[in-house]
Design a protein around this motif. Structure first.
Motif, mmCIF file in Angstrom:
data_model
loop_
_atom_site.group_PDB
_atom_site.id
_atom_site.type_symbol
_atom_site.label_atom_id
_atom_site.label_comp_id
_atom_site.label_asym_id
_atom_site.label_seq_id
_atom_site.Cartn_x
_atom_site.Cartn_y
_atom_site.Cartn_z
ATOM 1 N N ALA A 14 0.175 5.180 -2.676
ATOM 2 C CA ALA A 14 1.546 5.218 -2.152
ATOM 3 C C ALA A 14 1.949 3.867 -1.570
ATOM 4 O O ALA A 14 3.007 3.322 -1.889
ATOM 5 C CB ALA A 14 1.667 6.321 -1.108
ATOM 6 N N MET A 15 1.106 3.305 -0.740
ATOM 7 C CA MET A 15 1.388 1.986 -0.174
ATOM 8 C C MET A 15 1.349 0.907 -1.240
ATOM 9 O O MET A 15 2.150 -0.041 -1.224
ATOM 10 C CB MET A 15 0.390 1.663 0.936
ATOM 11 C CG MET A 15 0.582 0.293 1.584
ATOM 12 S SD MET A 15 2.245 0.066 2.299
ATOM 13 C CE MET A 15 2.113 1.167 3.723
ATOM 14 N N LEU A 16 0.452 1.058 -2.201
ATOM 15 C CA LEU A 16 0.344 0.081 -3.277
ATOM 16 C C LEU A 16 1.645 -0.006 -4.068
ATOM 17 O O LEU A 16 2.174 -1.094 -4.323
ATOM 18 C CB LEU A 16 -0.814 0.478 -4.190
ATOM 19 C CG LEU A 16 -1.117 -0.397 -5.394
ATOM 20 C CD1 LEU A 16 -1.396 -1.827 -4.980
ATOM 21 C CD2 LEU A 16 -2.304 0.178 -6.164
ATOM 22 N N VAL A 17 2.188 1.152 -4.427
ATOM 23 C CA VAL A 17 3.446 1.177 -5.175
ATOM 24 C C VAL A 17 4.574 0.611 -4.326
ATOM 25 O O VAL A 17 5.408 -0.175 -4.808
ATOM 26 C CB VAL A 17 3.772 2.609 -5.631
ATOM 27 C CG1 VAL A 17 5.198 2.704 -6.154
ATOM 28 C CG2 VAL A 17 2.790 3.054 -6.693
ATOM 29 N N ARG A 18 4.606 0.992 -3.055
ATOM 30 C CA ARG A 18 5.673 0.507 -2.175
ATOM 31 C C ARG A 18 5.647 -1.015 -2.072
ATOM 32 O O ARG A 18 6.698 -1.679 -2.114
ATOM 33 C CB ARG A 18 5.511 1.133 -0.787
ATOM 34 C CG ARG A 18 6.618 0.758 0.188
ATOM 35 C CD ARG A 18 6.447 1.491 1.491
ATOM 36 N NE ARG A 18 7.509 1.163 2.439
ATOM 37 C CZ ARG A 18 7.586 1.662 3.662
ATOM 38 N NH1 ARG A 18 6.697 2.531 4.084
ATOM 39 N NH2 ARG A 18 8.570 1.304 4.462
ATOM 40 N N LEU A 19 4.452 -1.595 -1.932
ATOM 41 C CA LEU A 19 4.337 -3.051 -1.810
ATOM 42 C C LEU A 19 4.750 -3.744 -3.107
ATOM 43 O O LEU A 19 5.407 -4.791 -3.077
ATOM 44 C CB LEU A 19 2.897 -3.428 -1.438
ATOM 45 C CG LEU A 19 2.446 -3.060 -0.029
ATOM 46 C CD1 LEU A 19 0.948 -3.303 0.129
ATOM 47 C CD2 LEU A 19 3.217 -3.864 1.018
ATOM 48 N N LEU A 20 4.369 -3.175 -4.245
ATOM 49 C CA LEU A 20 4.746 -3.782 -5.524
ATOM 50 C C LEU A 20 6.255 -3.741 -5.735
ATOM 51 O O LEU A 20 6.851 -4.715 -6.208
ATOM 52 C CB LEU A 20 4.024 -3.065 -6.668
ATOM 53 C CG LEU A 20 2.538 -3.381 -6.816
ATOM 54 C CD1 LEU A 20 1.875 -2.425 -7.790
ATOM 55 C CD2 LEU A 20 2.330 -4.827 -7.268
ATOM 56 N N GLU A 162 -2.916 -4.269 0.102
ATOM 57 C CA GLU A 162 -2.436 -5.646 0.244
ATOM 58 C C GLU A 162 -3.241 -6.607 -0.636
ATOM 59 O O GLU A 162 -2.689 -7.535 -1.251
ATOM 60 C CB GLU A 162 -2.509 -6.095 1.711
ATOM 61 C CG GLU A 162 -1.554 -5.364 2.643
ATOM 62 C CD GLU A 162 -2.056 -3.996 3.088
ATOM 63 O OE1 GLU A 162 -1.326 -3.303 3.809
ATOM 64 O OE2 GLU A 162 -3.200 -3.609 2.708
ATOM 65 N N GLN A 163 -4.560 -6.386 -0.700
ATOM 66 C CA GLN A 163 -5.409 -7.257 -1.513
ATOM 67 C C GLN A 163 -5.169 -7.019 -3.006
ATOM 68 O O GLN A 163 -5.166 -7.968 -3.796
ATOM 69 C CB GLN A 163 -6.877 -7.000 -1.162
ATOM 70 C CG GLN A 163 -7.244 -7.405 0.259
ATOM 71 C CD GLN A 163 -8.637 -6.930 0.617
ATOM 72 O OE1 GLN A 163 -8.946 -5.737 0.601
ATOM 73 N NE2 GLN A 163 -9.496 -7.871 0.942
ATOM 74 N N ILE A 164 -4.965 -5.767 -3.362
ATOM 75 C CA ILE A 164 -4.710 -5.452 -4.770
ATOM 76 C C ILE A 164 -3.388 -6.061 -5.214
ATOM 77 O O ILE A 164 -3.282 -6.626 -6.311
ATOM 78 C CB ILE A 164 -4.714 -3.929 -4.985
ATOM 79 C CG1 ILE A 164 -6.102 -3.355 -4.700
ATOM 80 C CG2 ILE A 164 -4.290 -3.589 -6.419
ATOM 81 C CD1 ILE A 164 -6.174 -1.844 -4.761
#
Length: 396
Positions: A14-20, A162-164
């Motif tokens: 969820a956070m990964l998609v939001r950051l992207l 964040e790292q991904i």
């Protein structure tokens, strides 16, 4: 495009998609059936601003979610989290869900972020599967060590979002920044003739240089590969290949094209010495209990090109060392006026001539990054990213 599989780490997606999305990416999400046990499709659809794809077709009306179309759409396919089960199926070419069908259809780079318990991750089968995927060019975002859902502590936690995102942004930046750049690469071994039959050469197969040629071509660069003797093959049809044999021929080919190149990588294993004279006929064994060869130094291609390098040109040298590795590599960088030196050590198992893997340290005046043992395709992709980052810094 992001694939989510059935791991407790799915909540991080969820956070990964939001950051992207906040980085300006268009994101489409594919989920396995098992992933729905950990995070809802509604959550991912809301954050990605696109429908979530789970099944190949809708049984209520027969509408088809084409894995072919999804594979053509994506610029990058990230599977995060990637379970041991999914990794094993990727290796085996098993396509029993839409996420895996799409993996087998994509034309873009693929990366996985493994997530599982420490014993599953450390199991020899899982490690062999991961190494196999590395060997065919899948990027692996290493998991972290820490507290796991099982209550155990060890390596297996999916890397933080964040790292991904930083990893993916670096990869996509290379695609944008190197499009149209002229890249010149040397690869393979030179062949120095003693007589019409015999020659001096080395064990280079050209695999690292050819991997670099493919990696730069894949991000849109115009690549010229000057190749000595090599058993490696190119994957990308757009690479212009110039075949040479001797160090002198390689020097001439590089010299003719160097001034037009934006980026030059000296990866070939070039002979330092060549016979002073080549015998016209085969040297007979009879009468020669000992044979003395007179050798002369060849031209140092990287040093000559470094001396005539113009502002804006970027050069990368490779150094194979057996002692005082870092000291000798830094000395080589200065001597050849290079921006980067990629250091190989013959002391490292799985690195050097003839292997499909490599373990290198990338050195610049500001950087010293030691990479783990990985496929030569993956090493090449990392070098592309570092070169792209340098291009960015020079443009600021």
């Amino acid at each position: 495009m992001i694939g989510i599989t059935g791991s407790i780490a799915a909540y991080k997606a969820a956070m990964l998609v939001r950051l992207l999305v906040s980085e300006g990416a268009q994101v489409r999400v594919l989920m396995s059936e098992a992933a729905k046990d950990f995070i809802t499709p509604l959550t991912m659809a809301t954050l990605s601003r696109n429908p979530v794809f789970i099944e190949g077709f809708d049984p209520s009306n027969g509408s088809w979610n084409s894995h072919i179309s999804l594979g053509e759409w994506a610029d990058y396919y990230l599977i995060a989290p990637a379970t041991a089960n999914t990794i094993a199926k990727m290796r085996g070419g098993i396509a029993d869900n839409l996420l895996l069908c799409t993996y087998l259809s994509v034309r873009c780079p693929v990366a996985i972020a493994p997530a599982m318990d420490l014993d599953m991750y450390a199991h020899s089968t899982t490690q062999q599967n991961i190494e196999y995927l590395r060997g065919i060019g899948v990027r692996v975002i290493e998991p972290e060590a820490g507290f796991l859902a099982s209550g155990l502590v060890g390596k297996g936690r999916m890397s933080e979002p964040e790292q991904i995102v930083e990893f993916v942004v670096d990869a996509l930046s290379a695609n944008r920044l190197l499009d149209g750049k002229k890249v010149l690469i040397t690869a393979g071994a030179t062949v120095e003739q003693i007589d019409p039959v015999r020659f001096i050469s080395n064990h280079s197969t050209g695999k690292m240089g050819y991997a670099l040629a493919d990696a730069f071509a894949e991000v849109g660069a115009q690549v010229v590969l000057v190749s000595g003797a090599a058993s490696a093959k190119l994957r990308c049809e757009g690479v212009e290949k110039i075949s040479v044999l001797s160090a002198e021929q390689m020097y001439d080919a590089v010299s003719q094209r160097f001034d037009e190149a934006d980026i030059t990588l000296f990866c070939a294993a070039v002979a330092d010495y060549t016979p002073s004279e080549m015998a016209e006929n085969k040297i007979k064994h009879e009468g020669h209990e000992e044979l003395v060869l007179n050798l002369r130094a060849t031209k140092d291609i990287a040093a000559h090109m470094g001396a005539r390098k113009q502002p804006g040109q970027l050069t990368v040298c490779f150094a194979l060392e057996t002692e005082n590795e870092l000291e000798n590599a830094r000395r080589k960088m200065c001597k050849k006026n290079a921006d980067f030196v990629v250091l190989n050590s013959l002391r490292d198992s799985g690195a050097g001539f003839g292997t499909d893997t490599n373990k290198v340290t990338v050195i610049s005046r500001e950087l010293e990054e030691q990479l783990p043992l990985m496929s030569k395709d993956e090493v090449a992709a990392r070098i592309v990213e570092l070169v792209a980052r340098e291009v960015v810094s020079r443009s600021l």
